[in-house]
Design a protein around this motif. Sequence first.
Motif, mmCIF file in Angstrom:
data_model
loop_
_atom_site.group_PDB
_atom_site.id
_atom_site.type_symbol
_atom_site.label_atom_id
_atom_site.label_comp_id
_atom_site.label_asym_id
_atom_site.label_seq_id
_atom_site.Cartn_x
_atom_site.Cartn_y
_atom_site.Cartn_z
ATOM 1 N N LYS A 57 -10.109 -18.552 -3.490
ATOM 2 C CA LYS A 57 -9.437 -18.374 -2.195
ATOM 3 C C LYS A 57 -8.191 -17.503 -2.321
ATOM 4 N N THR A 58 -7.443 -17.669 -3.416
ATOM 5 C CA THR A 58 -6.190 -16.921 -3.547
ATOM 6 C C THR A 58 -6.433 -15.424 -3.557
ATOM 7 N N ILE A 59 -7.422 -14.980 -4.323
ATOM 8 C CA ILE A 59 -7.745 -13.554 -4.331
ATOM 9 C C ILE A 59 -8.229 -13.108 -2.964
ATOM 10 N N ALA A 60 -8.950 -13.970 -2.262
ATOM 11 C CA ALA A 60 -9.466 -13.615 -0.937
ATOM 12 C C ALA A 60 -8.324 -13.238 0.001
ATOM 13 N N PHE A 61 -7.309 -14.111 0.115
ATOM 14 C CA PHE A 61 -6.242 -13.759 1.059
ATOM 15 C C PHE A 61 -5.239 -12.775 0.466
ATOM 16 N N ALA A 62 -5.099 -12.734 -0.864
ATOM 17 C CA ALA A 62 -4.184 -11.769 -1.477
ATOM 18 C C ALA A 62 -4.655 -10.342 -1.214
ATOM 19 N N VAL A 63 -5.931 -10.094 -1.454
ATOM 20 C CA VAL A 63 -6.496 -8.765 -1.192
ATOM 21 C C VAL A 63 -6.377 -8.417 0.283
ATOM 22 N N ALA A 64 -6.675 -9.404 1.135
ATOM 23 C CA ALA A 64 -6.643 -9.143 2.574
ATOM 24 C C ALA A 64 -5.228 -8.801 3.043
ATOM 25 N N VAL A 65 -4.218 -9.520 2.535
ATOM 26 C CA VAL A 65 -2.838 -9.263 2.944
ATOM 27 C C VAL A 65 -2.405 -7.856 2.543
ATOM 28 N N VAL A 66 -2.668 -7.483 1.302
ATOM 29 C CA VAL A 66 -2.229 -6.175 0.822
ATOM 30 C C VAL A 66 -2.947 -5.058 1.570
ATOM 31 N N GLU A 67 -4.242 -5.176 1.712
ATOM 32 C CA GLU A 67 -4.988 -4.140 2.439
ATOM 33 C C GLU A 67 -4.539 -4.055 3.888
ATOM 34 N N ARG A 68 -4.255 -5.198 4.491
ATOM 35 C CA ARG A 68 -3.838 -5.193 5.894
ATOM 36 C C ARG A 68 -2.488 -4.509 6.057
ATOM 37 N N LEU A 69 -1.558 -4.753 5.132
ATOM 38 C CA LEU A 69 -0.249 -4.107 5.223
ATOM 39 C C LEU A 69 -0.354 -2.603 5.031
ATOM 40 N N MET A 70 -1.310 -2.149 4.229
ATOM 41 C CA MET A 70 -1.496 -0.708 4.055
ATOM 42 C C MET A 70 -2.104 -0.086 5.304
ATOM 43 N N THR A 71 -2.844 -0.888 6.064
ATOM 44 C CA THR A 71 -3.446 -0.383 7.303
ATOM 45 C C THR A 71 -2.420 -0.354 8.435
ATOM 46 N N VAL A 72 -1.646 -1.446 8.544
ATOM 47 C CA VAL A 72 -0.642 -1.547 9.608
ATOM 48 C C VAL A 72 0.716 -1.286 8.987
ATOM 49 N N ARG A 73 1.060 -0.048 8.819
ATOM 50 C CA ARG A 73 2.314 0.310 8.163
ATOM 51 C C ARG A 73 3.492 0.091 9.104
ATOM 52 N N ALA A 74 4.649 -0.164 8.500
ATOM 53 C CA ALA A 74 5.873 -0.295 9.290
ATOM 54 C C ALA A 74 6.244 1.061 9.879
ATOM 55 N N PRO A 75 6.863 1.080 11.037
ATOM 56 C CA PRO A 75 7.262 2.364 11.645
ATOM 57 C C PRO A 75 8.162 3.164 10.709
ATOM 58 N N GLY A 76 7.822 4.413 10.483
ATOM 59 C CA GLY A 76 8.628 5.278 9.631
ATOM 60 C C GLY A 76 8.324 5.190 8.166
ATOM 61 N N ALA A 77 7.445 4.247 7.756
ATOM 62 C CA ALA A 77 7.133 4.112 6.330
ATOM 63 C C ALA A 77 6.088 5.139 5.946
ATOM 64 N N GLU A 78 6.335 5.838 4.853
ATOM 65 C CA GLU A 78 5.401 6.851 4.382
ATOM 66 C C GLU A 78 5.175 6.675 2.885
ATOM 67 N N GLY A 79 3.914 6.706 2.493
ATOM 68 C CA GLY A 79 3.570 6.628 1.082
ATOM 69 C C GLY A 79 4.147 5.399 0.432
ATOM 70 N N ARG A 80 4.776 5.585 -0.730
ATOM 71 C CA ARG A 80 5.341 4.467 -1.477
ATOM 72 C C ARG A 80 6.813 4.219 -1.164
ATOM 73 N N LYS A 81 7.402 4.996 -0.262
ATOM 74 C CA LYS A 81 8.816 4.841 0.045
ATOM 75 C C LYS A 81 9.029 3.592 0.901
#
Length: 515
Positions: A177-201
Motif C-alpha cells: 500500500k505504501t508504494i501505491a500511494f507514494a507513487v500516486a502522490v509524487v506523480e500527481r504533484l508533477m501533473t498539478v504543478r504549483a503556479p510559477g513552478a518550472e522544472g526542478r526549481k
Amino acid sequence: MPKRKGSGGFKAPKHYVPRDRSGAPQRAARDGGARRDEEPRGDRARRSAARDARGRRTGQRSDEPRRESVRRDTRSPRDAGRGRDDERRSGDRHANDRAPQASPFREDVVLARLESTPLTPEQTAGVTFPDLGVGPNLVDTLADLGAETPFPIQVAAIPDAIAGRDVLGRGRTGSGKTIAFAVAVVERLMTVRAPGAEGRKRAIGRAPRALIVAPTRELALQIDRTVQPLARSVGLFTTQVYGGVPQSRQVTGLKRGVDIVIGTPGRIEDLERQGHLDLSQVVVTVLDEADQMTDLGFLEPIQRILRKVKPGGQRMLFSATLDSAVLRIVDEFLVDPAVHEIADDDAAHSGIEHRVLVVDRGDRDAVLQQLAGSGGRVLVFTRTRLGAEKVVGELADGGVKAVALHGDLSQIRRSRNLADLAQGKVDVLVATDVAARGIHVDDVRLVVQADMPDEYKTYLHRSGRTGRAGHRGTVVTLIPPSRRKRMSELLERAEIDAPMLPARPGGRELDEFMS
C-alpha cells in the motif's frame, strides 16, 4: 473542635469506602476494579470530550497527551516528555500485571466492508509500472528499492490516483500500500504543478502541496523512507513532523520549503496552529491506516486537518482493514471515490502459517522463551508497556537478548532498538501494538503473540509483520485453556484458519519452530 492532624484536608475514617456519583463503591486497580481500557468505547469518548472541554477552559491543548498510569512517573521531565506521543490515545496502557482482571477484552465487532471493485491476481499478471502511467524516474527508483513489478493493490489503485480521483484502498499489511500511494502522490504533484513552478526549481519557504497522515511516529518515518527517494528523483522534497521530540528541527525544515509533509495528527495540528505549517496549498491528502486512526480517537483531529487543506483537493485513504469506521470521513470529504481491494488477498499471504498454542499459565514463560530463542528474527507482542519490559527481562534471564518498543521509551531509544533489529544486532523485539505499526522488516521469521489480541483487526496487523515481500513466516498465539472459545471467535472474525494445539516446554509442538 478536635485538632486536625497534618497539613489539613479530609482524613478518611478507617473503614471509609469511596463511592462514585451513583453511590456504587469505587475500587482501585489493585483491588481488581475496572481499568480505563475496559470502559465501553462510548464512555471513553464522553470522558475524552469532557477532558477536551476542561483543556479549552484551562488553556491546555485538547490533543495534548495525558498520562494514563496511576503509578508515579520517576523519569526526568525531559525523558518523560519524550515518551508522550500519539500512542497515549491508544489501547496500549499501563496495567498492574498482578491484579486480577474481570475481563481484559472489549467487544470486538466486525464492521461492514466498503463496497469495492475487486481485482484478482490473475488480472495483474504481466502489468508493469509504466503500464500504470508511472514515469521513468520513478520506475528506476522503484527498481532500486526492490520493487521491479507492481503488487496487485498497486495495479488497482495507482491509475485512479494518478488521474486525480479520490481513492480508498484495502490491502493486508505488507501488500504494498505504501508504494501505491507514494507513487500516486509524487506523480500527481508533477501533473498539478504549483503556479510559477518550472522544472526542478522550488521556492524557499514554499507551502507543502501534499500531506500524508499516519497514526504513529514509526509509521510516519517508515512512509518517508519510501516516499523520499521517489520524490527526490523528480526534484521534490519531504519532511516528517511527529510528537515526542522537540519541534525545532521540524520547523526549520518547513521554513526551507517542502513539497510533501508526512506526520502524525497531533504534531500537524500543533505546527499549523503556531503558524509554522501552511495547509492551505495541500492538493493531495493521504490517510494511512485510516480506520485505525478513527479507532484511536483521531477522527476529530483528522476532520479539522482536512477542513484546512485546499478545497476540492484529492483524498486517499488506505488501510489493512478498511471498513465502515471511516464512513464519516468518506461522506464529508471524498467525492465518488474508487474503492479497491484484492479479491484473493488471502492468497497473497499464503506464506503465513498460523498456530495457536494452548499453554498452562505456569508454562507460559518457558514456552515463550523457547520460541523467542528459536533463531532468526522474532517479534513478540504484548498488550501493555509494562508487559513488554517484563518479557524483555524474562528473556534476558533465560539467555535470550531482546529489546523493547513502546510509548514510554524516548524517540532515540525507540529508533535505536528498531535499528538494532533491522541490522541484526538483536533478533528479538518485544513490542506493543501501536508502537509496532512502523516496524518494516521483511524477514521477520516468527511473530509470537504473548498476549492474545483484543480485536481481530489487531490480529491482522500483528500477523502482517511477517510473510512480507515474498518471505514465509509463522504467527503463534499463546493462550491459556480458558481462552479457547474466545480465540476461536476472534479467528473466525479475522477469517484465519489456525489449529489449536496443547503445548508445554520442550514438547514436540515446539520442535518445528527451532531453526
